[in-house]
Motif scaffolding. Structure first.
Motif, PDB file in Angstrom:
ATOM      1  N   ASN A 198     -11.524 152.256   0.578  1.00 13.04           N
ATOM      2  CA  ASN A 198     -11.871 151.291   1.626  1.00 13.04           C
ATOM      3  C   ASN A 198     -13.268 150.734   1.409  1.00 13.04           C
ATOM      4  OD1 ASN A 198      -9.499 151.245   3.184  1.00 13.04           O
ATOM      5  ND2 ASN A 198     -10.050 153.169   4.185  1.00 13.04           N
ATOM      6  N   ARG A 199     -14.205 151.605   1.095  1.00 14.98           N
ATOM      7  CA  ARG A 199     -15.585 151.158   0.871  1.00 14.98           C
ATOM      8  C   ARG A 199     -15.664 150.220  -0.328  1.00 14.98           C
ATOM      9  NH1 ARG A 199     -20.061 154.801  -2.026  1.00 14.98           N
ATOM     10  NH2 ARG A 199     -21.590 153.170  -2.379  1.00 14.98           N
ATOM     11  N   PHE A 200     -14.988 150.579  -1.417  1.00 14.02           N
ATOM     12  CA  PHE A 200     -15.046 149.752  -2.616  1.00 14.02           C
ATOM     13  C   PHE A 200     -14.366 148.399  -2.388  1.00 14.02           C
ATOM     14  CE2 PHE A 200     -15.359 153.598  -5.733  1.00 14.02           C
ATOM     15  CZ  PHE A 200     -16.636 153.856  -5.250  1.00 14.02           C
ATOM     16  N   ALA A 201     -13.254 148.391  -1.664  1.00 12.29           N
ATOM     17  CA  ALA A 201     -12.581 147.123  -1.368  1.00 12.29           C
ATOM     18  C   ALA A 201     -13.488 146.206  -0.552  1.00 12.29           C
ATOM     19  CB  ALA A 201     -11.275 147.384  -0.628  1.00 12.29           C
ATOM     20  N   ALA A 202     -14.273 146.778   0.357  1.00 12.03           N
ATOM     21  CA  ALA A 202     -15.170 145.975   1.191  1.00 12.03           C
ATOM     22  C   ALA A 202     -16.291 145.350   0.377  1.00 12.03           C
ATOM     23  CB  ALA A 202     -15.746 146.847   2.306  1.00 12.03           C
ATOM     24  N   LEU A 203     -16.604 145.929  -0.800  1.00 12.76           N
ATOM     25  CA  LEU A 203     -17.693 145.412  -1.631  1.00 12.76           C
ATOM     26  C   LEU A 203     -17.252 144.280  -2.563  1.00 12.76           C
ATOM     27  CD1 LEU A 203     -19.586 148.680  -2.683  1.00 12.76           C
ATOM     28  CD2 LEU A 203     -20.477 146.806  -1.278  1.00 12.76           C
ATOM     29  N   GLU A 204     -15.959 144.023  -2.650  1.00 10.41           N
ATOM     30  CA  GLU A 204     -15.492 143.023  -3.620  1.00 10.41           C
ATOM     31  C   GLU A 204     -16.067 141.626  -3.378  1.00 10.41           C
ATOM     32  OE1 GLU A 204     -11.491 144.635  -5.644  1.00 10.41           O
ATOM     33  OE2 GLU A 204     -11.198 143.751  -3.657  1.00 10.41           O
ATOM     34  N   PRO A 205     -16.134 141.125  -2.141  1.00 11.61           N
ATOM     35  CA  PRO A 205     -16.771 139.810  -1.953  1.00 11.61           C
ATOM     36  C   PRO A 205     -18.245 139.810  -2.348  1.00 11.61           C
ATOM     37  CG  PRO A 205     -15.482 140.430  -0.027  1.00 11.61           C
ATOM     38  CD  PRO A 205     -15.576 141.650  -0.884  1.00 11.61           C
ATOM     39  N   VAL A 206     -18.925 140.934  -2.148  1.00  8.30           N
ATOM     40  CA  VAL A 206     -20.334 141.048  -2.545  1.00  8.30           C
ATOM     41  C   VAL A 206     -20.457 140.930  -4.058  1.00  8.30           C
ATOM     42  CG1 VAL A 206     -22.380 142.534  -2.494  1.00  8.30           C
ATOM     43  CG2 VAL A 206     -20.794 142.511  -0.540  1.00  8.30           C
ATOM     44  N   ALA A 207     -19.571 141.614  -4.785  1.00  9.66           N
ATOM     45  CA  ALA A 207     -19.608 141.565  -6.247  1.00  9.66           C
ATOM     46  C   ALA A 207     -19.336 140.154  -6.763  1.00  9.66           C
ATOM     47  CB  ALA A 207     -18.584 142.544  -6.818  1.00  9.66           C
ATOM     48  N   LEU A 258     -22.368 138.155  -6.293  1.00  7.80           N
ATOM     49  CA  LEU A 258     -23.466 138.649  -7.125  1.00  7.80           C
ATOM     50  C   LEU A 258     -23.467 138.018  -8.507  1.00  7.80           C
ATOM     51  CD1 LEU A 258     -25.700 140.925  -6.802  1.00  7.80           C
ATOM     52  CD2 LEU A 258     -24.112 142.410  -8.038  1.00  7.80           C
ATOM     53  N   VAL A 259     -22.282 137.759  -9.069  1.00  5.81           N
ATOM     54  CA  VAL A 259     -22.207 137.270 -10.451  1.00  5.81           C
ATOM     55  C   VAL A 259     -22.250 135.744 -10.543  1.00  5.81           C
ATOM     56  CG1 VAL A 259     -20.985 139.312 -11.240  1.00  5.81           C
ATOM     57  CG2 VAL A 259     -19.661 137.313 -10.510  1.00  5.81           C
ATOM     58  N   THR A 260     -22.394 135.063  -9.422  1.00  4.65           N
ATOM     59  CA  THR A 260     -22.466 133.597  -9.441  1.00  4.65           C
ATOM     60  C   THR A 260     -23.676 133.143 -10.248  1.00  4.65           C
ATOM     61  OG1 THR A 260     -21.432 133.484  -7.268  1.00  4.65           O
ATOM     62  CG2 THR A 260     -22.637 131.541  -8.011  1.00  4.65           C
ATOM     63  N   GLY A 261     -23.481 132.168 -11.112  1.00  3.30           N
ATOM     64  CA  GLY A 261     -24.606 131.664 -11.894  1.00  3.30           C
ATOM     65  C   GLY A 261     -24.211 130.487 -12.757  1.00  3.30           C
ATOM     66  N   HIS A 262     -25.162 130.013 -13.568  1.00  2.00           N
ATOM     67  CA  HIS A 262     -24.995 128.786 -14.338  1.00  2.00           C
ATOM     68  C   HIS A 262     -25.215 129.006 -15.835  1.00  2.00           C
ATOM     69  CE1 HIS A 262     -24.861 126.712 -10.517  1.00  2.00           C
ATOM     70  NE2 HIS A 262     -25.966 127.338 -10.166  1.00  2.00           N
ATOM     71  N   THR A 263     -24.917 130.229 -16.291  1.00  5.05           N
ATOM     72  CA  THR A 263     -25.036 130.564 -17.711  1.00  5.05           C
ATOM     73  C   THR A 263     -23.647 130.720 -18.305  1.00  5.05           C
ATOM     74  OG1 THR A 263     -27.134 131.710 -17.335  1.00  5.05           O
ATOM     75  CG2 THR A 263     -25.945 132.282 -19.340  1.00  5.05           C
ATOM     76  N   LEU A 264     -23.452 130.275 -19.538  1.00  8.76           N
ATOM     77  CA  LEU A 264     -22.215 130.569 -20.247  1.00  8.76           C
ATOM     78  C   LEU A 264     -22.293 132.014 -20.714  1.00  8.76           C
ATOM     79  CD1 LEU A 264     -19.516 129.529 -21.462  1.00  8.76           C
ATOM     80  CD2 LEU A 264     -20.798 129.140 -23.572  1.00  8.76           C
ATOM     81  N   THR A 265     -21.375 132.842 -20.255  1.00  7.61           N
ATOM     82  CA  THR A 265     -21.382 134.266 -20.598  1.00  7.61           C
ATOM     83  C   THR A 265     -20.113 134.633 -21.352  1.00  7.61           C
ATOM     84  OG1 THR A 265     -20.422 134.874 -18.451  1.00  7.61           O
ATOM     85  CG2 THR A 265     -22.837 134.856 -18.624  1.00  7.61           C
ATOM     86  N   HIS A 266     -20.210 135.661 -22.159  1.00  8.19           N
ATOM     87  CA  HIS A 266     -19.129 136.100 -23.031  1.00  8.19           C
ATOM     88  C   HIS A 266     -18.119 136.963 -22.284  1.00  8.19           C
ATOM     89  CE1 HIS A 266     -17.297 138.598 -26.231  1.00  8.19           C
ATOM     90  NE2 HIS A 266     -17.605 137.632 -27.081  1.00  8.19           N
ATOM     91  N   THR A 267     -18.581 137.907 -21.485  1.00  6.34           N
ATOM     92  CA  THR A 267     -17.860 138.829 -20.592  1.00  6.34           C
ATOM     93  C   THR A 267     -16.992 139.859 -21.318  1.00  6.34           C
ATOM     94  OG1 THR A 267     -15.771 137.654 -20.063  1.00  6.34           O
ATOM     95  CG2 THR A 267     -17.763 136.961 -18.862  1.00  6.34           C
ATOM     96  N   SER A 295     -32.046 143.533  -7.720  1.00  4.52           N
ATOM     97  CA  SER A 295     -32.550 144.902  -7.811  1.00  4.52           C
ATOM     98  C   SER A 295     -31.430 145.923  -7.663  1.00  4.52           C
ATOM     99  CB  SER A 295     -33.618 145.136  -6.744  1.00  4.52           C
ATOM    100  OG  SER A 295     -33.094 144.860  -5.454  1.00  4.52           O
ATOM    101  N   ALA A 296     -30.387 145.569  -6.947  1.00  2.00           N
ATOM    102  CA  ALA A 296     -29.262 146.481  -6.777  1.00  2.00           C
ATOM    103  C   ALA A 296     -28.015 145.860  -7.383  1.00  2.00           C
ATOM    104  CB  ALA A 296     -29.039 146.779  -5.292  1.00  2.00           C
ATOM    105  N   VAL A 297     -27.518 146.470  -8.442  1.00  2.00           N
ATOM    106  CA  VAL A 297     -26.290 145.970  -9.068  1.00  2.00           C
ATOM    107  C   VAL A 297     -25.122 146.910  -8.759  1.00  2.00           C
ATOM    108  CG1 VAL A 297     -27.452 144.703 -10.909  1.00  2.00           C
ATOM    109  CG2 VAL A 297     -26.875 147.116 -11.249  1.00  2.00           C
ATOM    110  N   ASP A 298     -25.244 147.625  -7.662  1.00  2.00           N
ATOM    111  CA  ASP A 298     -24.218 148.598  -7.290  1.00  2.00           C
ATOM    112  C   ASP A 298     -22.837 147.942  -7.217  1.00  2.00           C
ATOM    113  OD1 ASP A 298     -26.700 149.661  -6.786  1.00  2.00           O
ATOM    114  OD2 ASP A 298     -26.143 150.635  -4.923  1.00  2.00           O
ATOM    115  N   ALA A 299     -22.757 146.787  -6.567  1.00  2.00           N
ATOM    116  CA  ALA A 299     -21.461 146.141  -6.375  1.00  2.00           C
ATOM    117  C   ALA A 299     -20.849 145.749  -7.711  1.00  2.00           C
ATOM    118  CB  ALA A 299     -21.602 144.925  -5.467  1.00  2.00           C
ATOM    119  N   PHE A 300     -21.674 145.324  -8.677  1.00  2.00           N
ATOM    120  CA  PHE A 300     -21.155 144.986 -10.002  1.00  2.00           C
ATOM    121  C   PHE A 300     -20.566 146.228 -10.655  1.00  2.00           C
ATOM    122  CE2 PHE A 300     -21.128 144.608 -14.516  1.00  2.00           C
ATOM    123  CZ  PHE A 300     -20.808 143.293 -14.778  1.00  2.00           C
TER     124      PHE A 300
END
Length: 295
Positions: free
Chosen positions: A169-178, A181-190, A253-258
């Motif tokens: 339940n806790r991890f599911a609640a963090l999915e929108p945060v994650a 968190l990764v929103t950005g304007h860089t081309l990434t390989h992933t 500073s906190a990448v917990d959700a990632f």
């Protein structure tokens, strides 16, 4: 996926390749990688080399190979191979790339390859911000749709460990945060791991851009962290190495959700498409998630 030899390709496909690069006198198939129906270094009569990969156009892999061609044609960086030509003929999609020399790196603690990789990741983030490729998917949107923790919570997989099961339940609640968190304007390989890196004493190249997305500049470093843990680093040691990458120092500073979300991706994949290759990165991702959870 069956890997074809050069001589197994249709004669029309081999002729089309020769039109772009000249006569092929020898081929060398790489040990790693199984996502293409054909992959080899082509040794040419001129003395040059080209790396060539291809898939049947009616296969699922054709979509990712088209994305890879789209990306490599548009990016201009010294740290990724250039696309030289693209051929679609007789049911095959063939891509010819600048041949990159090097070996796959060691990701073990103390490896001399790690500073070289850090420099490449720093340079790539600079070179590929802002994202130079049109029509590339967003990692944030992908993660917002994927929802691995919601799926595992609603249909818990047999054999899911107790630590994870107690936190669904806790991890599911963090999915929108994650996803945010990764929103950005860089081309990434992933998909950064040792088999997609080629290093020499001075530099590293990142190959196979089939899963490229636009995202925050630091995410490729974050993806590599679980591979360092997989190869013997503690989570704290892996995060300490990450601070040597310029873009990581600009990460939240906190990448917990990632960390928790990437563990969810691996755990869900391990249960829905089980393969032996999934086990080690899933264990490493769980260790990082536990570390970021303070446990």
């Amino acid at each position: 996926m069956h890997r074809h030899d050069w001589r197994e390709l249709p004669a029309s496909v081999r002729a089309a390749v020769r039109e772009h690069c000249g006569d092929v006198v020898d081929t060398r198939t790489p040990d790693a990688g199984r996502n293409s129906h054909f992959a080899a270094t082509l040794h040419l009569a001129t003395g040059g080399t080209v790396f060539c990969k291809g898939v049947r156009v009616d296969s699922n892999a054709a979509r990712t190979h088209r994305r890879e061609a789209h990306v490599n044609r548009a990016i201009h960086t010294a740290f990724a191979p250039r696309l030289l030509w693209r051929i679609e003929t007789d049911g095959w999609l063939m891509l010819g790339f600048e041949h990159v020399t090097g070996r796959h790196p060691s990701l073990t603690p103390g490896s001399a390859d790690l500073p070289v990789i850090a420099e490449t990741l720093s340079s790539l983030a600079r070179d590929l911000t802002p994202n130079p490729v049109d029509d590339i998917p967003s990692l944030s949107h992908k993660w917002a749709r994927a929802k691995p923790w919601h799926r595992l919570r609603d249909d818990p997989a047999p054999g899911l460990d107790e630590w994870t099961r107690a936190r669904l339940n806790r991890f599911a609640a963090l999915e929108p945060v994650a996803a945010e968190l990764v929103t950005g304007h860089t081309l990434t390989h992933t998909d950064v791991h040792e088999l997609n890196l080629l290093v020499d004493d001075r530099s590293a190249h990142l190959v196979d851009w089939a899963w490229a997305h636009h995202a925050a500049a630091w995410v490729d470093t974050a993806f590599l962290l679980i591979r360092l843990i997989q190869h013997g680093h503690t989570p704290a040691e892996a995060e300490s190495w990450a601070t040597t990458v310029d873009s990581w120092r600009a990460a939240p500073s906190a990448v917990d959700a990632f960390a928790i979300q990437i563990y969810g991706m691996w755990e869900h994949l391990r249960h829905t498409d089980p393969r032996p290759i999934r086990e080690a990165p899933t264990r490493a991702a769980r260790r990082w998630a536990m570390h970021r959870s303070g446990e």
